[in-house]
Every structure is written in structure tokens, then in C-alpha cells.
Design a protein around this motif. Structure first.
Motif: not given
Length: 221
Positions: A54, A59-60, A111-113, A214
Motif C-alpha cells: 500500500f 493513503r490508509w 485517507l483513501d482507505l 479502492v
């Protein structure tokens, strides 16, 4: 005499709220992944194994849900992954509103996730829609290949199934054919991945699937 089916009403109200939350997150381009499994299956270790893939791509962060503990959240934070601890005060599941409260407290709209590492339990978490875009469950080899037959709901409600600790298969009477038969009968469309969070085997394939999901959910592809 009027009879009110309380559980049914609670679930219906939660499902409606979960859909609202799902759309709220989609509008912010945040993909929420609800991760379910029994205790000790390797949820946290699998997340740590995914991080290398990742990194610099999405970004998670992780919301760790526990009845009363912060061990996993500290482990995730120590690895440099944004994390927040959610305490349920004895409840064995999270619903949509509890998830929303956690996301607001997390305060990470960048954040993306966001992964919700749900409470280790194969019953209650599967009954409540958290508002996640994707539901994923982990089954570890030492638990046995008959878990889907014993706890069907979690596999029926999951989009992805990860079979972890495949490095231990020689030590256990675990059959890929049996577990796949049980799971496919419950959920023909489920995606299945065989991994070892310890050795890294199969983790890249799982990571690539999740990254693509995602990006597609967030409209970046």
C-alpha cells in the motif's frame, strides 16, 4: 395484541443508516473496509503484511475495535500506520452509527482507505452493516476448513475471504477443496485469497486486488 420484532427493526434502521454512511464516504472518496474474523486469525498481522504494498500507492489507516484493549492499535501505530482505538464497552459488534463516530474521531478525511478491524467474533459483526464498501473475512488454517459450515453468515455477507497461515497447512488436516465447497455454496461470488502473513506468500495478490478496488470505488481509475 401488537407484536414488535425488535431485532428486525433494529437491523432495518441500521441498514438504512449504513447506506447513508456509505454514500457519505463515497462522496469524500474514502473506501471503508470492514474486516471480520475470529480472534487469533491474523487480522492485524495481515494488515501489517499489506502495508508494504500500500505504501506510496494509497493513503490508509486502521480503526481497531475491541471490547476493552489497545494492543492492536499500538501495534499498527508502531508500524507507522495511522490508527485509532474504538472501545465498544462490552458490545460484541459495531453498527453504522458507531462506525460513523469512530470515523469522525479519527478525523482523517485525507485517507483513501480506512480499515475497520472489527471485534474478533464470527457471529455479531456479520449481522450489522457498518457502512463499508467492502466486507472481508479472514479464516486461518488452524481454525479448520469447516468454519464456514458452522458460522455461515459471516461468509454470506463477505465480498472477500482470506485464508491465512497457509504455511501451517502441513501440520493441519485442512482441505482447500472442502473449504471452497462450503464457501461457494454460501456465497458463489466471493473472492478467495490464500496467504501467509508470516512468510508473505499470496499477500501481493491480495494487496493488488484491494488497491484496484479502492481506486475504482474512489473514482481514481
Amino acid at each position: 395484541m401488537d407484536i414488535v420484532e425488535l431485532k428486525e427493526t433494529v437491523l432495518e434502521d441500521n441498514n438504512a443508516d449504513a447506506e447513508v454512511l456509505r454514500q457519505e464516504l463515497k462522496s469524500k472518496k474514502i473506501c471503508l473496509l470492514n474486516l471480520m474474523s475470529s480472534p487469533g486469525s491474523g487480522k492485524t498481522s495481515t494488515l501489517l503484511a499489506l502495508d508494504r504494498y500500500f505504501h506510496d500507492i494509497i493513503r490508509w489507516g486502521v480503526m481497531e475495535a475491541d471490547i476493552d484493549s489497545d494492543v492492536d492499535a499500538r501495534t499498527i501505530l508502531a508500524a507507522g500506520i495511522p490508527s485509532i482505538q474504538l472501545h465498544t464497552g462490552g458490545m460484541c459488534h459495531l453498527d453504522a452509527d458507531m462506525t460513523r463516530q469512530g470515523i469522525r474521531a479519527f478525523g482523517r478525511d485525507d485517507l483513501d482507505l480506512i480499515v475497520l478491524e472489527n471485534i474478533g467474533n464470527l457471529v455479531c459483526p456479520a449481522e450489522f452493516d457498518t457502512g463499508a464498501a467492502l466486507n472481508m473475512t479472514i479464516l486461518s488454517v488452524p481454525e479448520g476448513d469447516d468454519k464456514p459450515a458452522k458460522y455461515p453468515l459471516v461468509y454470506q455477507t463477505s465480498d472477500v475471504m482470506v485464508i491465512n497461515k497457509i504455511d501451517t497447512m502441513p501440520a493441519f488436516d485442512f482441505s482447500r477443496e472442502r473449504v471452497e465447497k462450503y464457501v461457494r455454496e454460501l456465497n458463489p461470488g466471493i473472492r478467495m485469497f490464500y496467504v501467509s502473513a508470516k512468510t508473505g506468500e499470496g499477500v501481493k495478490e491480495l494487496a493488488e486486488y484491494l488497491i484496484n478496488y479502492v481506486k475504482e470505488w474512489n473514482g481514481n481509475e
